[in-house]
Write a protein that holds these residues in place. Structure first.
Motif, PDB file in Angstrom:
ATOM      1  N   PRO A  41       5.594   1.168  -1.299  1.00  0.00           N
ATOM      2  CA  PRO A  41       4.404   2.237  -1.095  1.00  0.00           C
ATOM      3  C   PRO A  41       4.085   2.839  -2.368  1.00  0.00           C
ATOM      4  CG  PRO A  41       6.757   3.363  -0.485  1.00  0.00           C
ATOM      5  CD  PRO A  41       7.025   1.844  -0.825  1.00  0.00           C
ATOM      6  N   VAL A  42       2.693   3.079  -2.376  1.00  0.00           N
ATOM      7  CA  VAL A  42       2.022   3.483  -3.463  1.00  0.00           C
ATOM      8  C   VAL A  42       1.962   5.086  -3.268  1.00  0.00           C
ATOM      9  CG1 VAL A  42       0.055   3.121  -4.875  1.00  0.00           C
ATOM     10  CG2 VAL A  42       0.424   1.827  -3.268  1.00  0.00           C
ATOM     11  N   ALA A  43       1.920   5.612  -4.577  1.00  0.00           N
ATOM     12  CA  ALA A  43       2.107   7.367  -4.417  1.00  0.00           C
ATOM     13  C   ALA A  43       0.709   7.782  -4.309  1.00  0.00           C
ATOM     14  CB  ALA A  43       2.990   7.788  -5.577  1.00  0.00           C
ATOM     15  N   ASN A  44       0.067   7.249  -3.321  1.00  0.00           N
ATOM     16  CA  ASN A  44      -1.539   7.494  -3.045  1.00  0.00           C
ATOM     17  C   ASN A  44      -1.552   7.337  -1.627  1.00  0.00           C
ATOM     18  OD1 ASN A  44      -4.337   7.439  -2.848  1.00  0.00           O
ATOM     19  ND2 ASN A  44      -4.352   7.701  -5.025  1.00  0.00           N
ATOM     20  N   GLN A  67      -2.135   3.818   0.055  1.00  0.00           N
ATOM     21  CA  GLN A  67      -0.998   3.223   0.577  1.00  0.00           C
ATOM     22  C   GLN A  67      -1.606   2.747   1.933  1.00  0.00           C
ATOM     23  OE1 GLN A  67       1.786   2.381   0.182  1.00  0.00           O
ATOM     24  NE2 GLN A  67       2.486   2.428   2.285  1.00  0.00           N
TER      25      GLN A  67
END
Lengths: 601, 287
Positions: free
Chosen positions: B260-263, B267
């Motif tokens: 998962p992307v921290a956005n 995401q």
């Protein structure tokens, strides 16, 4: 990245007591200290017996047979008119020497064999373990009685044999410890460092087995004294040599004439053996600490942090009908004594509205898990809510007693743990662990609960629910186990689900699937979720709103999109900057820039 | 010695097979690595990414001589090191070193930091005298104060312990360090600082790393080249940027899409992309 991370506090080197030697540790322990004093006294007096004892052990005075204590014979006379006091002192020499022989032989034999068997394994282990098992199967007392005559009637050689018979105690202890230590990463590191086997044993292995050996020695010493006295009490040994066991026998045969006579040898045996055992216990208690603290220390909050802000929590929930699903206000959680508790959560406030996913994010020691546990009423031993309030569906559950919380948990309030495997009982099938709580909560039949469980297992994405239902926890993977726990958590249709790092122990591909499952279930059932995590990716994937914690305080509460696009708190900014998602990949190594020589560091 | 020849790999593993015996009479051994090939050049970081059970740690242990391959060869600087005797292996200790995952169990809790760091120096007779100076130098390099010498591992945080472990690995100025998940037990901010330390040391000394991790973003940050392991095989091996941004192999693609992307906005896109990819692959599977 470097500039951003400087905003994060660099922890100072801790100040803690340094090395604690075994001797100093025991001297600090009152029980150990008194045991040590008694033992030292007994040993010292026995050693200097020729100078200390008022009479020779064989000096007989006819008028003193079974005499009462007098100035000449301080403890009275025995059945042959000898001084009990002097004989006790002389006997100490013989008895202690016998015990010393037995202990030394078992210590050397057992420890060396244990070290070799544990460290080198294979043939050594097989052979030595076999020998140890044979020795343990032999009834010691009978063997000693049988051997006594064969060995020429000497107590010392009998005690030597007894030493051999006791050696499996040391062998098994040392062998098991060595096997445990041998697989530690630091022993691997020592191997890679190029240390020889002898050095690894002396530097790493012996240090760890040292204290259990000392404890075992004290206890074996006590056993040796008892067995030896027992043999002498049965009449073995040279009647001319004074021993505690022999004195006991003499006193016992005259027990009707002088009942007090049995007291003195009995007392000295008891005092010596008890001191040895207490000393062993004291060493174990004192050394128990370092071994435990080798594990991860519990995160302690650091003091002196300025930004304690709980911004916008009120504003974000403008009168939502019956109020929020969960309302936490100024929560303080502490451990330890009532007067001076160690506070791990200091003034946390946030709300969760129905159907909302709120993430609590922070690093280790931020108090995020403690906050979650206090909502569940499941704080670990010693922990408690100091002040503040937790309202769940309008009801104050801050200090609700255990049985009331039990009614809420498993119905309206559910929990998903971090380690799925350790939260399933290995001795029951998955099915049993799902059915039982369902029967208890819904008061339904076993068949009905089973039917519902199978539906749930299928719902959480388990391919073959029937088979998983019959499986034991060790037969399924970690991802499956987490799905099972999620099935259990949602089985009662909770209003609020508390998930503590639910995907941290899982592989990233499984994590993605579990996050999808949680999202789908939340939409289907409309429950609120409190998601505790350290992973901003997980937060971004799932959460509507985020609470950022640091050192037990909330530093920022924001809706997810704003938090990631425009974080307001410097700590949040630094944390987000530390994520590697947007860091550029490292370019391929240019041949010219490659380290062409082995640079001296 | 080909120390100055940068075109030749420092370490080369060819078709390495590792098997673990199974419990039970005449049970076939369990094959952990099915012929893995890998090369590392001087001063290079090769990232090895994979999930639990993929065999990524085992290849590192084979290179360190902690497990013996059943087949294949491992050469270091032209020398075959596949199956070395303990004595010959010990000579390699100043060339190949290790940093383990868990800074809580990789340091002996009963030894002071000074004792831990002097351990590798003890082996080399010529370094014994200058050990104290060297230890101070090492502590300085990893950003720990010299007062740390007399302290015990338990008095340090996870990040500081990992710095001690790095200092131990650097003690003999090795040419290759096998890093087995060295930052996965650390907090996010500590992780970033320790990774920067790894890069800084590499740029200064020209040491090569085999960097084993389950985290694609960590591997991407530190690696020049990346190998992806799946069920005992390397399924993709190439430049870090290519493997971590435009992977070719379906497994690498799945791995990338799963992280998962921290956005939240990006995401969401990634999630949709992942679902499309999974749907497509399951369709293929059915046909």
């Amino acid at each position: 990245m470097t500039e951003a991370t400087t905003a994060l506090t660099n922890a100072p080197l801790p100040v803690a007591p340094g090395r604690v030697s075994i001797t100093r540790a025991v001297l600090r322990n009152p029980l150990g200290l008194s045991a040590l004093i008694i033992l030292t006294l007994i040993i010292l007096i026995s050693v200097v017996a020729p100078f200390f004892a008022p009479h020779s052990p064989t000096e007989v005075k006819i008028d003193k047979i079974l005499a009462m204590p007098s100035s000449d014979y301080p403890l009275g006379g025995d059945g042959a008119g000898r001084d009990v006091f002097s004989r006790l002192i002389w006997a100490g020499q013989n008895t202690l020497l016998g015990a010393l022989i037995a202990v030394s032989i078992s210590l050397v034999l057992g420890s060396v064999a244990g070290l070799v068997a544990g460290y080198f394994g294979k043939v050594f282990d097989t052979t030595f373990s076999w020998a140890a098992n044979i020795l343990m199967a032999l009834p010691a007392m009978i063997v000693l009685l049988a051997l006594y005559q064969t060995l020429g009637g000497s107590v010392y050689s009998t005690m030597a044999v007894f030493g051999v018979m006791l050696s499996p105690g040391f062998f098994r202890l040392v062998r098991n410890q060595v096997i445990a230590v041998k697989n530690e990463l630091y022993v691997d590191a020592a191997r890679v460092s190029g240390l020889s086997d002898a050095r690894i044993i002396s530097r790493h292995i012996l240090r760890v087995v040292r204290s259990p050996i000392i404890i075992q020695t004290a206890i074996i010493g006590g056993i040796a004294i008892i067995i030896q006295s027992g043999l002498e009490f049965l009449g073995l040994g040279d009647p001319a040599t004074p021993t505690w066991g022999g004195m006991l026998q003499d006193a016992f045969s005259n027990i009707y004439i002088n009942p007090a006579g049995i007291l003195w040898p009995g007392l000295i045996i008891a005092a010596t053996v008890a001191s040895l055992v207490l000393l062993g216990n004291a060493i174990r208690d004192e050394l128990g600490g370092p071994r435990a603290s080798a594990a991860r220390p519990r995160a302690k909050p650091r003091h002196g942090h300025a930004h304690a802000r709980t911004q916008g929590t009120e504003a974000l929930n403008p009168g939502s009908g019956n109020g929020p699903l969960l309302r936490v206000r100024d929560l303080h959680v502490g451990y330890g004594s009532i007067e001076n508790p160690l506070t791990v959560v200091r003034g946390v406030s946030f709300d969760v509205t129905a159907g909302e996913i709120v993430g609590i994010v922070g690093e280790s020691g931020s108090g995020k898990t403690q906050t979650a546990f206090s909502i569940l009423g499941l704080l670990p031993r010693g922990g408690r809510v100091l002040s503040g309030s937790i309202k769940f569906r309008g009801r104050d559950i801050t200090f609700a007693p255990g049985n009331e919380m039990q009614k809420i948990r498993g119905r309206d309030l559910s929990y998903i743990p971090q380690e799925p495997m350790s939260n399933l009982d290995p001795s029951f099938t998955i099915g049993h662990q799902l059915v039982e709580p369902m029967q208890a909560v819904f008061k339904i039949s076993k068949a009905e609960a089973r039917k519902r469980s199978l539906v749930l297992l299928a719902r959480v994405g388990i391919a073959d629910p029937e088979r998983t239902f019959r499986s034991y926890p060790h037969e399924i993977s970690g991802g499956m186990a987490q799905r099972v726990l999620i099935a259990g958590a949602v089985s009662c249709g909770p209003k609020l689900l508390i998930a503590d790092e639910p995907t941290t122990a899982l592989d990233v591909t499984v994590q993605a699937e579990v996050l999808d499952l949680l999202r789908d279930l939340q939409r289907e059932m409309g429950m609120g979720i409190v998601l505790v995590t350290h992973n901003f990716g997980v937060v971004a994937d799932l959460c509507d709103r985020v609470v950022v914690m640091q050192n037990g305080r909330v530093v920022e509460t924001n809706d997810a999109e704003t938090l990631f696009s425009a974080p307001s708190d410097p700590y949040t900014q630094a944390l987000l900057a530390a994520t590697l998602d947007d860091s550029p990949p490292r370019p391929p190594l240019a041949v010219t820039a490659a380290g062409t020589s082995k640079g001296k560091l | 010695m080909s120390e100055t020849d940068t075109s030749a790999p420092l370490l080369e593993a060819k078709n390495v097979v590792v098997e673990f015996p199974m419990k039970g009479f005449r049970k076939a051994p369990f094959r952990v690595l099915h012929g893995v090939s890998l090369d590392i050049h001087p001063g290079e970081t090769v990232g090895l990414v994979g999930e639990s059970g993929s065999g990524k740690t085992t290849i590192g242990r084979a290179i360190l001589g902690l497990v013996e391959p059943a087949a294949g060869t491992i050469t270091f600087d032209g020398q075959d090191i596949t199956r070395l005797h303990r004595k010959e292996r010990r000579k390699l200790s100043d060339s190949i070193q290790v940093v383990f995952q868990d800074p809580y169990t990789s340091l002996n809790p009963t030894m002071t930091v000074g004792d831990i760091l002097s351990e590798p120096l003890l082996v080399k007779a010529d370094l014994k005298g200058s050990a104290r100076t060297r230890i101070r130098e090492l502590l300085d390099q990893v950003g720990l104060p010299s007062g740390a010498v007399d302290k015990f591992p338990r008095e340090f945080s996870g990040g500081q312990r990992q710095r001690v472990a790095i200092a131990r690995a650097l003690a003999l100025s090795p040419r290759l360090v096998v890093c087995d998940e060295p930052v996965s037990a650390l907090d996010l901010s500590t992780q970033a600082r320790v990774l920067d330390l790894f890069i800084e040391i590499q740029e200064r000394t020209g040491v090569a790393y085999l960097f084993v991790s389950h985290d694609l973003s960590v591997v991407r940050h530190i690696s020049h080249r990346v190998a992806v392991m799946y069920k005992g095989n390397i399924v993709e091996y190439g430049d870090g940027d290519q493997v971590t941004s435009e992977p070719v192999h379906p497994y690498t693609q799945k791995l990338l899409m799963s992280a998962p992307v921290a956005n939240p906005v990006r995401q969401r896109e990634r999630r949709i992309e992942r679902h499309t990819m999974l749907a497509a692959s399951s369709k293929e599977g059915h046909n």
